[in-house]
Design a protein around this motif. Structure first.
Motif, PDB file in Angstrom:
ATOM      1  N   SER A  43       0.828  -1.209   0.000  1.00 43.62           N
ATOM      2  CA  SER A  43       0.000   0.000   0.000  1.00 43.62           C
ATOM      3  C   SER A  43       0.860   1.255   0.000  1.00 43.62           C
ATOM      4  O   SER A  43       0.572   2.223  -0.710  1.00 43.62           O
ATOM      5  CB  SER A  43      -0.921   0.025   1.220  1.00 43.62           C
ATOM      6  N   LEU A  44       1.914   1.245   0.839  1.00 42.60           N
ATOM      7  CA  LEU A  44       2.791   2.416   0.908  1.00 42.60           C
ATOM      8  C   LEU A  44       3.380   2.707  -0.474  1.00 42.60           C
ATOM      9  O   LEU A  44       3.316   3.848  -0.966  1.00 42.60           O
ATOM     10  CB  LEU A  44       3.929   2.176   1.916  1.00 42.60           C
ATOM     11  N   ALA A  45       3.926   1.673  -1.102  1.00 35.37           N
ATOM     12  CA  ALA A  45       4.559   1.869  -2.408  1.00 35.37           C
ATOM     13  C   ALA A  45       3.520   2.301  -3.440  1.00 35.37           C
ATOM     14  O   ALA A  45       3.727   3.279  -4.182  1.00 35.37           O
ATOM     15  CB  ALA A  45       5.244   0.576  -2.847  1.00 35.37           C
ATOM     16  N   ALA A  46       2.382   1.613  -3.459  1.00 38.32           N
ATOM     17  CA  ALA A  46       1.359   1.912  -4.463  1.00 38.32           C
ATOM     18  C   ALA A  46       0.847   3.337  -4.310  1.00 38.32           C
ATOM     19  O   ALA A  46       0.676   4.056  -5.302  1.00 38.32           O
ATOM     20  CB  ALA A  46       0.211   0.918  -4.338  1.00 38.32           C
ATOM     21  N   CYS A  47       0.646   3.769  -3.068  1.00 34.92           N
ATOM     22  CA  CYS A  47       0.044   5.078  -2.864  1.00 34.92           C
ATOM     23  C   CYS A  47       1.051   6.211  -3.016  1.00 34.92           C
ATOM     24  O   CYS A  47       0.677   7.370  -3.151  1.00 34.92           O
ATOM     25  CB  CYS A  47      -0.633   5.137  -1.507  1.00 34.92           C
ATOM     26  N   MET A  48       2.348   5.885  -2.976  1.00 30.49           N
ATOM     27  CA  MET A  48       3.343   6.938  -3.194  1.00 30.49           C
ATOM     28  C   MET A  48       3.390   7.353  -4.658  1.00 30.49           C
ATOM     29  O   MET A  48       3.840   8.455  -4.972  1.00 30.49           O
ATOM     30  CB  MET A  48       4.729   6.464  -2.738  1.00 30.49           C
ATOM     31  N   VAL A  49       2.932   6.479  -5.560  1.00 32.03           N
ATOM     32  CA  VAL A  49       2.945   6.860  -6.972  1.00 32.03           C
ATOM     33  C   VAL A  49       1.590   7.440  -7.409  1.00 32.03           C
ATOM     34  O   VAL A  49       1.466   7.929  -8.524  1.00 32.03           O
ATOM     35  CB  VAL A  49       3.306   5.679  -7.904  1.00 32.03           C
ATOM     36  N   VAL A  50       0.604   7.401  -6.480  1.00 30.58           N
ATOM     37  CA  VAL A  50      -0.722   7.945  -6.817  1.00 30.58           C
ATOM     38  C   VAL A  50      -0.725   9.452  -6.581  1.00 30.58           C
ATOM     39  O   VAL A  50      -0.199   9.914  -5.580  1.00 30.58           O
ATOM     40  CB  VAL A  50      -1.816   7.276  -5.945  1.00 30.58           C
ATOM     41  N   LEU A  92       3.583   8.179   4.529  1.00 28.09           N
ATOM     42  CA  LEU A  92       4.021   7.578   5.793  1.00 28.09           C
ATOM     43  C   LEU A  92       3.189   8.120   6.955  1.00 28.09           C
ATOM     44  O   LEU A  92       2.823   7.380   7.875  1.00 28.09           O
ATOM     45  CB  LEU A  92       5.509   7.850   6.023  1.00 28.09           C
ATOM     46  N   MET A  93       2.884   9.413   6.892  1.00 21.62           N
ATOM     47  CA  MET A  93       2.076  10.023   7.945  1.00 21.62           C
ATOM     48  C   MET A  93       0.704   9.361   8.010  1.00 21.62           C
ATOM     49  O   MET A  93       0.193   9.070   9.100  1.00 21.62           O
ATOM     50  CB  MET A  93       1.919  11.522   7.708  1.00 21.62           C
ATOM     51  N   ALA A  94       0.116   9.116   6.840  1.00 22.59           N
ATOM     52  CA  ALA A  94      -1.198   8.460   6.823  1.00 22.59           C
ATOM     53  C   ALA A  94      -1.117   7.107   7.524  1.00 22.59           C
ATOM     54  O   ALA A  94      -2.007   6.745   8.310  1.00 22.59           O
ATOM     55  CB  ALA A  94      -1.682   8.291   5.383  1.00 22.59           C
ATOM     56  N   ALA A  95      -0.019   6.371   7.273  1.00 21.76           N
ATOM     57  CA  ALA A  95       0.138   5.060   7.903  1.00 21.76           C
ATOM     58  C   ALA A  95       0.246   5.196   9.419  1.00 21.76           C
ATOM     59  O   ALA A  95      -0.438   4.488  10.177  1.00 21.76           O
ATOM     60  CB  ALA A  95       1.371   4.362   7.334  1.00 21.76           C
ATOM     61  N   VAL A 321      -3.875   4.995   4.515  1.00 22.60           N
ATOM     62  CA  VAL A 321      -3.015   5.228   3.348  1.00 22.60           C
ATOM     63  C   VAL A 321      -3.862   5.248   2.076  1.00 22.60           C
ATOM     64  O   VAL A 321      -3.726   6.125   1.227  1.00 22.60           O
ATOM     65  CB  VAL A 321      -1.912   4.151   3.277  1.00 22.60           C
ATOM     66  N   TRP A 322      -4.786   4.292   1.970  1.00 19.53           N
ATOM     67  CA  TRP A 322      -5.649   4.241   0.777  1.00 19.53           C
ATOM     68  C   TRP A 322      -6.687   5.353   0.785  1.00 19.53           C
ATOM     69  O   TRP A 322      -6.977   5.945  -0.268  1.00 19.53           O
ATOM     70  CB  TRP A 322      -6.333   2.872   0.669  1.00 19.53           C
TER      71      TRP A 322
END
Lengths: 360, 258
Positions: A43-50, A92-95, A321-322
């Motif tokens: 999720s972290l990786a996927a959402c960093m490119v969104v 990261l903050m969202a997580a 995160v999502w």
């Protein structure tokens, strides 16, 4: 039923552990933990490119690699800054915030024996908002730490008010939430009053995010403070997992199991207040994460807090995160505060919980 | 374990619920605590279990003043079973019984193999092994009470205090529970409503009335028509069954006009 007590139950006898592997009392939680960690990393990786900017996994890898000292071809400065200074700390903050809020919700539900307890519904988030806004508007230093400190004072005030209003008549049912919502409204009004009375339009705009809950202002400095406090706070909550299990049958049974009820309650309420305040100081009041996530996780793994707390934290992290990624792209290029999204998802589920308990 | 109280008084909200009670339960005894509704049975039990701090007086466990010890120390020797131990988090039977290991657990670790062995033994002893994975909400009243008793036994206590554990149980389950309690080697102090059952299973009875201890002794010493008339305001005929246990036949309540 046999009259004679078996050896293992006699207080003076030695417990002999059978050579055969002992059946585990809990459900197997190992695979779920592993799945949770994998889901979080993905999720972290996927959402960093969104989001805005044309960033793929390749670019993300180059940015992260570059800043971690690897020998990779750097991105253009502007794009690099967009990812490293804004996107990465934001995700990261969202997580971290999701984990902290879910942990708070799970603990508050156990301590108050109320399925509806969570920082937002109890008015604690609003108290923290008021404290944070007061610090900003009155200009008592604008750093993360002082804003968090103000938020903490506000959160503790709202807790104290909640307990005072509830008196000794117990913490069950809808009454707690009603009282919490009233306190929330009160603090919200105070926050607006402070804003209107003593600040200019710019400050007003800058602090609205405390009232709505948005990940947009996340930076590395606030992320660092929030992460350290959240990690410490969640550890404190986890160390009380056994005591929290004891609360399942009420305070007398908990006390008869050797739980120091008064002390445990105070420690846990203060710990959740600290967690809530540092979250609110960084990203504002976010509704319903603390309600939804623990309920979902409890449904999957049961009420044992040694398992429930860490899994709730993981699930809360993934969830927020999502939710934040969605808030970035749903009305792009406009950035919708994530609190709006969690409330949209949260309200129907809140009604569902109420209905299942037969209180609606 | 010997449990004793000296001049114990407990006041709540300006009302004296337990008044100047001095009593003792000797090690290994099964003692019944009887008295009308509101006599202070629950409050006295909670003071003796260390769950309430007496307004005045002292409670001793094996000669130790419990005011000087933390709850964990007390919980390692004494278990307490509430009247209605209800939960809305819906744990499973094995999880509830494992709660009995709470006073012995290290907060950094999970249940040890020895803890699991104790939990298994408690489940087996109460015939709950087949129910270990069942959820709380699916249990009958009798199964819930047995689960709480198993949880109490998993504390490996030397004394068990129970607050009207037979409430909501049918007669068979009441008898089973009391049969079990009266045969354990532990000290048992149990609040009961049914005087005949109390007489049948207890070595001694303590009779509370308006917070005061008005009588204590063997069932035949305590259960007399005169005392029951004074405390319960009923006329009662007391006979004996073929095994020598008291049989109580209640007459009309004593007229309110005095």
């Amino acid at each position: 039923m046999p009259a004679e007590l078996p050896l293992a139950l006699r207080p003076d006898a030695e417990v002999r552990v059978p050579a055969a592997p002992v059946r585990q009392a809990g459900r197997r939680s190992g695979p779920l933990f592993a799945a949770g960690v994998v889901a979080l990393l993905v999720s972290l990786a996927a959402c960093m490119v969104v989001g805005s900017g044309d960033i793929g996994f390749g670019e993300l890898g180059r940015v992260l690699g570059g800043h971690l000292g690897l020998d990779v071809e750097p991105l253009p400065r502007l794009l690099d800054s967009l990812v490293w200074d804004l996107r990465v700390p934001r995700v990261l903050m969202a997580a971290v915030v999701g984990a902290a809020l879910a942990g708070c919700g799970a603990v508050l539900q156990a301590v108050t024996r109320n399925a509806l307890a969570e920082p937002y519904l109890l008015g604690v988030s609003h108290g923290a908002s008021t404290g944070a806004v007061l610090v900003v508007v009155l200009g008592v230093g604008g750093g993360v730490v002082s804003v968090s400190g103000g938020a903490l004072v506000g959160a503790l005030c709202s807790f104290a008010l909640l307990l005072a209003l509830l008196g000794r008549r117990g913490l069950g049912s809808v009454r707690v939430v009603l009282t919490g919502i009233v306190i929330g409204l009160l603090f919200e009004a105070v926050t607006y009053l402070v804003l209107m009375a003593s600040s200019d339009a710019d400050t007003t705009r800058a602090v609205t995010h405390w009232l709505l809950g948005s990940m947009a202002p996340s930076r590395w400095d606030s992320l660092t403070v929030t992460t350290v406090v959240a990690a410490a706070g969640l550890l404190v909550l986890w160390l009380h997992a056994t005591a929290l299990d004891g609360f399942a049958f009420g305070t007398d049974t908990a006390a008869s199991l050797g739980v120091d009820v008064r002390r445990t309650r105070i420690v846990l309420l203060v710990a959740t207040a600290v967690l809530t305040s540092v979250v609110v100081a960084s990203v504002g009041a976010i509704a319903f994460v603390g309600l939804l996530v623990p309920h979902g996780v409890r449904f999957l793994v049961g009420p044992s807090h040694r398992v429930l707390l860490p899994l709730s934290a993981l699930a809360g992290a993934v969830f927020l995160v999502w939710a934040d990624a969605l808030s970035r792209v749903a009305f792009a290029p406009r950035d919708v505060p994530v609190g709006v999204f969690t409330a949209l998802v949260g309200v129907p589920l809140f009604l569902l919980v109420l209905r299942r308990r037969g209180e609606l | 374990m010997r449990i004793s109280a000296r001049n114990l008084t407990w006041t709540a909200g300006g009302t004296t619920v337990v008044r100047n009670v001095t009593m003792a339960v000797e090690s290994g005894e099964t003692v019944g605590l009887i008295g009308p509704n509101g006599a202070g049975k629950s409050s006295l039990l909670r003071c003796l279990a260390g769950l309430r701090t007496p307004t005045a007086g002292t409670v001793h466990h094996d000669g130790e003043d419990i005011a000087a010890h933390d709850p964990r120390h007390v919980a390692r020797r004494l278990a307490f079973v509430e009247q209605t131990g209800e939960s809305d988090t819906d744990p499973r039977v094995a999880d509830v019984v494992a709660l009995g290991r709470t006073p012995f657990r290290d907060r950094w670790r999970g249940l040890s193999p020895a803890d699991h062995a104790v939990v298994d033994a408690a489940l087996d002893h109460l015939g709950l092994a087949g129910l270990r994975h069942r959820h709380w909400s699916t249990l009958s009243g009798g199964e819930r009470q047995r689960t709480h008793l198993a949880r109490a036994l998993a504390q490996r206590p030397t004394a068990i205090l129970l607050d009207e554990p037979t409430n909501h149980l049918d007669i068979r389950h009441q008898l089973e529970l009391l049969e079990l309690l009266s045969h354990t080697s532990q000290t048992v102090l149990v609040a009961l409503h049914d005087l005949a059952l109390a007489a049948r299973y207890c070595d001694r009875l303590l009779l509370l009335h308006r917070g005061e201890l008005v009588a204590h002794g063997t069932p035949t010493e305590v259960l007399t028509p005169a005392l029951l008339r004074q405390v319960y305001e009923v006329d009662v005929h007391i006979g004996q069954d073929d095994l020598g246990y008291p049989v109580l036949a209640y007459r009309a309540p004593v007229s309110q006009a005095r």
